[in-house]
Write a protein that holds these residues in place. Structure first.
Motif, mmCIF file in Angstrom:
data_model
loop_
_atom_site.group_PDB
_atom_site.id
_atom_site.type_symbol
_atom_site.label_atom_id
_atom_site.label_comp_id
_atom_site.label_asym_id
_atom_site.label_seq_id
_atom_site.Cartn_x
_atom_site.Cartn_y
_atom_site.Cartn_z
ATOM 1 N N MET A 195 0.827 -1.196 0.000
ATOM 2 C CA MET A 195 0.000 0.000 0.000
ATOM 3 C C MET A 195 0.866 1.252 0.000
ATOM 4 N N ALA A 196 1.900 1.255 0.826
ATOM 5 C CA ALA A 196 2.801 2.403 0.883
ATOM 6 C C ALA A 196 3.527 2.597 -0.448
ATOM 7 N N LEU A 197 3.941 1.504 -1.067
ATOM 8 C CA LEU A 197 4.589 1.609 -2.381
ATOM 9 C C LEU A 197 3.629 2.203 -3.411
ATOM 10 N N TYR A 198 2.368 1.794 -3.346
ATOM 11 C CA TYR A 198 1.349 2.291 -4.279
ATOM 12 C C TYR A 198 1.123 3.789 -4.080
ATOM 13 N N VAL A 199 0.997 4.214 -2.826
ATOM 14 C CA VAL A 199 0.801 5.633 -2.540
ATOM 15 C C VAL A 199 2.033 6.434 -2.962
ATOM 16 N N GLY A 200 3.210 5.900 -2.659
ATOM 17 C CA GLY A 200 4.444 6.585 -3.047
ATOM 18 C C GLY A 200 4.572 6.733 -4.551
#
Length: 428
Positions: A195-200
């Motif tokens: 999820m963090a990779l996607y948001v980043g």
């Protein structure tokens, strides 16, 4: 005299039309024919279209990219129908032919094409190596009733991820004690690291550049902090929080796959398939008052979005029958076929903009100028042992942060060090 002329004409043997053989590599022959092959054959009777199914050549544990590469060598297809990952790999390997001269020669119009999709296919030399008739878009859905109950203004187009997380926190307490409410849902929340990779990625960030990992930075720390805070406060909905249902109805299945349909989630990042469910099942979800805006993005790069998935990109291989291949791509990506899409493929969105919008809400899926897909491309470029290290280290990272054993900043420092060490060890 006229009669004899007519008779003479009708007695002439018809001209033989040369059969054109064309091999297409696609994921599934049956689905491909239903969407494209049968329509092309009906309008191009002299074409002998042979479809090679990728799915029939997959063995357990084998890398899909390697399967595609092997089939291109062994089957020598003229046209390939691939997803974004496979397309990017074959383009990097110089295994595709440019379409640009063919498009120019035939005055193939792209004026109605979505600008972001054209930008994705156009490289730094102005060449295009692929086209697609459809795409799957992602937007931010919101529950109007939940916003009205709290007197909160509805979300708007082009909000940043920071703004969305802040908005989600306003739903940290439920107004209905019998129904737990959530501020935000996104399918990657079952794996907070992804999820963090996607948001980043949506913020225009990269976690790897010039052989260096970049997780321990202010920008990535902000992303991971927002994601973990949302989870720890139980504002963000996670799939395993849902109680299993013994019902086996279509509606119950849809609510498992699309939790926004349950009516207790204020905002949900979902793709265009949810839009189809909501608009085609008005009776089933008539109590759900909903709206939709464009996917959150970066304030520094508001024209950039990672909310596009293309699973059927058509390209011509290096050893292909170029003219015959282009005839096929020109048809399935052209205006005539585009008019068939609402019937043939209602699940996906047309890559060409409609002359007029039947539903203004659809504009949210087209509100972008550029597409980013850096995360999957970066992960694909890394050696397998490094991927394994990322999986193991990220799991420990999340456990340490969620249990307050480590701060996000310290956990990211350790995470980056472990991954970098694994990468450097392979490089040497």
């Amino acid at each position: 005299m006229i009669f004899s002329m007519l008779t003479g004409c009708t007695n002439q043997p018809p001209e033989k039309t040369e059969v054109v053989k064309l091999k297409v590599l696609a994921w599934n022959e049956k689905i491909f024919n239903e969407k494209y092959g049968n329509f092309f054959r009906a309008t191009h009777a002299n074409y002998d279209l042979q479809v090679i199914s990728i799915i029939e050549h997959i063995t357990a544990g084998e890398d899909l990219n390697q399967v595609v590469e092997k089939l291109i060598v062994s089957e020598n297809p003229d046209v390939v129908s691939l997803n974004m990952d496979h397309y990017a790999l074959l383009k990097e390997q110089n295994k595709l032919s440019s379409l640009s001269l063919l498009m120019k020669k035939d005055k193939f119009s792209t004026s109605s094409y979505t600008s972001a999709i054209l930008d994705y296919f156009t490289d730094s030399q102005g060449q295009m190596y692929g086209l697609t008739p459809t795409f799957i878009g992602t937007s931010l859905y919101y529950n109007k009733k939940m916003f009205k109950e709290r007197g909160i203004s509805f979300p708007t187009d082009s909000m940043t991820w920071d703004e969305v997380f802040q908005l989600a926190q306003k739903f940290s307490t439920s107004v209905d004690s019998n129904n737990q409410q959530y501020g935000l849902y996104e399918k990657h929340f079952s794996n907070l690291f992804l999820m963090a990779l996607y948001v980043g990625e949506g913020n225009g960030l990269s976690f790897f550049n010039n052989n260096k990992f970049l997780f321990h930075s202010a920008s990535w720390e902000n992303v991971f902090q927002k994601v973990t805070d949302c989870f720890k406060s139980r504002v963000c909905y996670v799939n395993d929080q849902a109680s299993s249902s013994s019902q086996s109805t279509i509606e119950s299945a849809e609510k498992i796959n699309y939790p926004f349909l349950k009516g207790n989630i204020a905002m949900a990042v979902n793709d265009s398939s949810l839009y189809r469910i909501l608009t085609s099942n008005n009776k089933r979800y008539h109590d759900l008052e909903w709206g939709i805006v464009s996917l959150p993005r970066s304030s520094e790069q508001p024209d950039l979005s990672n909310g596009v998935e293309m699973s059927e990109i058509f390209s011509i291989t290096k050893n292909a029958n170029v003219n015959a291949s282009w005839e096929f791509i020109k048809y399935v990506c052209g205006d005539d076929y585009a008019r068939l899409l609402p019937t043939v493929n209602p699940e996906e969105l047309p890559a060409r903009l409609p002359a007029e919008w039947q539903d203004e809400r659809l504009k949210s899926f087209y509100n972008m100028e550029r597409i980013t897909n850096t995360t999957i491309q970066t992960l694909r470029s890394l050696p397998r042992p490094v991927i394994t290290t990322i999986e193991e280290a990220s799991e420990k990272f999340m456990l340490d942060v969620l249990s307050d054993k480590d701060t996000v900043s310290e956990a990211l420092r350790v995470l980056e060090l472990e991954i970098q060490t694994a990468f450097d060890g392979i490089e040497k």
